[in-house]
Design a protein around this motif. Structure first.
Motif, mmCIF file in Angstrom:
data_model
loop_
_atom_site.group_PDB
_atom_site.id
_atom_site.type_symbol
_atom_site.label_atom_id
_atom_site.label_comp_id
_atom_site.label_asym_id
_atom_site.label_seq_id
_atom_site.Cartn_x
_atom_site.Cartn_y
_atom_site.Cartn_z
ATOM 1 N N PHE A 45 0.830 -1.201 0.000
ATOM 2 C CA PHE A 45 0.000 0.000 0.000
ATOM 3 C C PHE A 45 0.866 1.253 0.000
ATOM 4 C CE2 PHE A 45 -2.161 3.354 2.432
ATOM 5 C CZ PHE A 45 -3.232 3.587 1.577
ATOM 6 N N VAL A 46 1.897 1.262 0.817
ATOM 7 C CA VAL A 46 2.787 2.437 0.878
ATOM 8 C C VAL A 46 3.518 2.618 -0.447
ATOM 9 C CG1 VAL A 46 4.891 3.334 1.964
ATOM 10 C CG2 VAL A 46 3.053 2.412 3.366
ATOM 11 N N VAL A 47 3.996 1.528 -1.053
ATOM 12 C CA VAL A 47 4.685 1.626 -2.341
ATOM 13 C C VAL A 47 3.736 2.161 -3.404
ATOM 14 C CG1 VAL A 47 5.710 0.257 -4.193
ATOM 15 C CG2 VAL A 47 6.441 -0.093 -1.848
ATOM 16 N N ALA A 48 2.505 1.654 -3.421
ATOM 17 C CA ALA A 48 1.533 2.135 -4.401
ATOM 18 C C ALA A 48 1.143 3.574 -4.114
ATOM 19 C CB ALA A 48 0.297 1.236 -4.393
ATOM 20 N N TYR A 49 1.068 3.952 -2.863
ATOM 21 C CA TYR A 49 0.674 5.310 -2.478
ATOM 22 C C TYR A 49 1.750 6.323 -2.863
ATOM 23 C CZ TYR A 49 -1.151 9.052 0.453
ATOM 24 O OH TYR A 49 -1.653 10.234 0.901
ATOM 25 N N LEU A 50 3.014 5.951 -2.662
ATOM 26 C CA LEU A 50 4.101 6.877 -2.979
ATOM 27 C C LEU A 50 4.400 6.930 -4.468
ATOM 28 C CD1 LEU A 50 6.583 6.181 -0.072
ATOM 29 C CD2 LEU A 50 5.052 8.126 -0.336
ATOM 30 N N ALA A 65 2.691 -2.965 26.580
ATOM 31 C CA ALA A 65 3.560 -2.865 25.398
ATOM 32 C C ALA A 65 2.744 -3.056 24.122
ATOM 33 C CB ALA A 65 4.675 -3.893 25.475
ATOM 34 N N PHE A 66 1.780 -3.971 24.143
ATOM 35 C CA PHE A 66 0.917 -4.195 22.975
ATOM 36 C C PHE A 66 0.113 -2.947 22.654
ATOM 37 C CE2 PHE A 66 -3.370 -5.481 21.549
ATOM 38 C CZ PHE A 66 -3.025 -5.921 20.284
ATOM 39 N N GLU A 67 -0.475 -2.315 23.661
ATOM 40 C CA GLU A 67 -1.286 -1.119 23.437
ATOM 41 C C GLU A 67 -0.432 0.059 22.977
ATOM 42 O OE1 GLU A 67 -4.487 -1.016 23.287
ATOM 43 O OE2 GLU A 67 -4.732 -3.078 23.943
ATOM 44 N N ILE A 68 0.756 0.205 23.529
ATOM 45 C CA ILE A 68 1.649 1.290 23.103
ATOM 46 C C ILE A 68 2.063 1.079 21.655
ATOM 47 C CG2 ILE A 68 3.950 2.274 23.448
ATOM 48 C CD1 ILE A 68 3.523 1.871 26.463
ATOM 49 N N THR A 69 2.371 -0.165 21.286
ATOM 50 C CA THR A 69 2.731 -0.472 19.900
ATOM 51 C C THR A 69 1.571 -0.163 18.964
ATOM 52 O OG1 THR A 69 4.226 -2.188 20.664
ATOM 53 C CG2 THR A 69 3.570 -2.274 18.356
ATOM 54 N N SER A 70 0.365 -0.468 19.367
ATOM 55 C CA SER A 70 -0.805 -0.166 18.541
ATOM 56 C C SER A 70 -0.937 1.337 18.314
ATOM 57 C CB SER A 70 -2.081 -0.687 19.215
ATOM 58 O OG SER A 70 -2.016 -2.065 19.412
ATOM 59 N N ILE A 71 -0.736 2.108 19.349
ATOM 60 C CA ILE A 71 -0.849 3.569 19.221
ATOM 61 C C ILE A 71 0.271 4.109 18.336
ATOM 62 C CG2 ILE A 71 -0.682 5.733 20.522
ATOM 63 C CD1 ILE A 71 -2.146 4.239 22.813
ATOM 64 N N VAL A 72 1.488 3.619 18.504
ATOM 65 C CA VAL A 72 2.607 4.079 17.670
ATOM 66 C C VAL A 72 2.353 3.756 16.202
ATOM 67 C CG1 VAL A 72 5.051 3.686 17.164
ATOM 68 C CG2 VAL A 72 4.317 4.064 19.508
ATOM 69 N N LEU A 73 1.849 2.557 15.905
ATOM 70 C CA LEU A 73 1.544 2.199 14.515
ATOM 71 C C LEU A 73 0.428 3.062 13.952
ATOM 72 C CD1 LEU A 73 1.826 -1.683 14.654
ATOM 73 C CD2 LEU A 73 3.359 -0.090 13.503
ATOM 74 N N LEU A 74 -0.574 3.384 14.751
ATOM 75 C CA LEU A 74 -1.652 4.254 14.296
ATOM 76 C C LEU A 74 -1.127 5.655 13.991
ATOM 77 C CD1 LEU A 74 -4.673 4.693 13.789
ATOM 78 C CD2 LEU A 74 -4.874 5.320 16.201
ATOM 79 N N VAL A 75 -0.278 6.181 14.865
ATOM 80 C CA VAL A 75 0.307 7.509 14.627
ATOM 81 C C VAL A 75 1.174 7.484 13.375
ATOM 82 C CG1 VAL A 75 1.975 9.176 15.558
ATOM 83 C CG2 VAL A 75 0.187 8.248 17.026
ATOM 84 N N ALA A 76 1.930 6.406 13.152
ATOM 85 C CA ALA A 76 2.769 6.305 11.953
ATOM 86 C C ALA A 76 1.919 6.262 10.694
ATOM 87 C CB ALA A 76 3.659 5.068 12.039
ATOM 88 N N ALA A 77 0.808 5.531 10.723
ATOM 89 C CA ALA A 77 -0.069 5.466 9.555
ATOM 90 C C ALA A 77 -0.684 6.823 9.257
ATOM 91 C CB ALA A 77 -1.159 4.417 9.775
ATOM 92 N N VAL A 78 -1.160 7.515 10.286
ATOM 93 C CA VAL A 78 -1.745 8.846 10.082
ATOM 94 C C VAL A 78 -0.672 9.816 9.607
ATOM 95 C CG1 VAL A 78 -2.813 10.803 11.279
ATOM 96 C CG2 VAL A 78 -3.627 8.486 11.700
ATOM 97 N N GLY A 79 0.527 9.737 10.167
ATOM 98 C CA GLY A 79 1.620 10.603 9.736
ATOM 99 C C GLY A 79 2.000 10.363 8.287
ATOM 100 N N GLY A 80 2.006 9.106 7.855
ATOM 101 C CA GLY A 80 2.301 8.799 6.451
ATOM 102 C C GLY A 80 1.269 9.384 5.511
ATOM 103 N N VAL A 81 0.006 9.308 5.885
ATOM 104 C CA VAL A 81 -1.047 9.887 5.049
ATOM 105 C C VAL A 81 -0.918 11.404 5.009
ATOM 106 C CG1 VAL A 81 -3.543 10.242 4.872
ATOM 107 C CG2 VAL A 81 -2.635 7.974 5.358
ATOM 108 N N VAL A 82 -0.641 12.026 6.148
ATOM 109 C CA VAL A 82 -0.489 13.482 6.187
ATOM 110 C C VAL A 82 0.704 13.916 5.344
ATOM 111 C CG1 VAL A 82 0.094 15.430 7.691
ATOM 112 C CG2 VAL A 82 -1.666 13.806 8.376
ATOM 113 N N LEU A 83 1.840 13.234 5.475
ATOM 114 C CA LEU A 83 3.022 13.590 4.687
ATOM 115 C C LEU A 83 2.774 13.370 3.198
ATOM 116 C CD1 LEU A 83 5.932 12.234 6.892
ATOM 117 C CD2 LEU A 83 5.337 14.614 6.462
ATOM 118 N N GLY A 84 2.097 12.292 2.842
ATOM 119 C CA GLY A 84 1.781 12.032 1.437
ATOM 120 C C GLY A 84 0.848 13.066 0.862
ATOM 121 N N THR A 85 -0.130 13.497 1.641
ATOM 122 C CA THR A 85 -1.071 14.520 1.186
ATOM 123 C C THR A 85 -0.371 15.860 1.059
ATOM 124 O OG1 THR A 85 -2.824 13.343 2.326
ATOM 125 C CG2 THR A 85 -3.290 15.602 1.667
ATOM 126 N N THR A 86 0.520 16.181 1.989
ATOM 127 C CA THR A 86 1.253 17.451 1.925
ATOM 128 C C THR A 86 2.142 17.479 0.688
ATOM 129 O OG1 THR A 86 1.254 17.538 4.334
ATOM 130 C CG2 THR A 86 2.811 18.969 3.191
#
Length: 176
Positions: free
Chosen positions: A74-79, A148-169
């Motif tokens: 998805f990231v490769v296709a998005y970029l 640790a599982f919940e923190i990892t979930s939040i970090v992955l969610l923030v990374a996904a949202v950050g990738g979309v924001v950077l791609g849109t910018t």
């Protein structure tokens, strides 16, 4: 005959693992490289099956070859074309760090092989029969390591949202 078949499957899976691993790092198109990585992960799952690690093989296919690789594709296709050469024109320090990391891995491999040949690693560990079972993994995962599982979930969610924001910018900057 059964032992012969196991060896044939092992050699085929090991050859596929090596071939697809080389393809991952040698292909220039990131989409084809990601597809080669899926093949590598699948051949690793076959090797896990030969070791009678069915749960690990299933997790390998479902988590890595399934979910993680779908995200990579998805990231490769998005970029698009911007993903073709992410390190082109990068600092020479990056290449030096890669050489140091490769040398550290080589030293680690030599040490482990030296210990194995010196009979340091030949005694089997004392492991209970339920070690690594899906039930035990789930219990430890959702009790002792729940934070640790919940923190990892939040970090992955923030990374996904950050990738979309950077791609849109970047798209907005390219259009201007």
């Amino acid at each position: 005959m059964g032992n012969f078949l196991v060896w044939v499957i092992w050699f085929v899976a090991a050859g596929a693992c090596l071939g697809t691993g080389i393809a991952v790092v040698s292909l220039t198109n990131p989409f084809y490289s990601a597809l080669a990585l899926i093949g590598n992960l699948a051949s690793l799952a076959v090797l896990f099956l030969l070791l009678s690690a069915e749960f690990l093989a299933a997790a390998q296919v479902l988590v890595y070859a399934g979910a993680v690789m779908v995200m990579f594709l998805f990231v490769v296709a998005y970029l698009g074309g911007r993903a073709d050469a992410p390190w082109a024109g990068g600092p020479p320090l990056l290449r030096a760090a890669a050489v140091v990391a490769a040398a550290a891995l080589l030293v680690e491999i030599v040490v482990v092989l030296g210990l194995a040949w010196g009979d340091e690693l030949t005694s089997p560990p004392d492991v209970s029969s339920s070690f690594g079972s899906p039930g035990e993994v789930g219990e430890v995962f959702l009790t002792d390591h729940l934070l640790a599982f919940e923190i990892t979930s939040i970090v992955l969610l923030v990374a996904a949202v950050g990738g979309v924001v950077l791609g849109t910018t970047r798209e907005k900057e390219d259009d201007a």
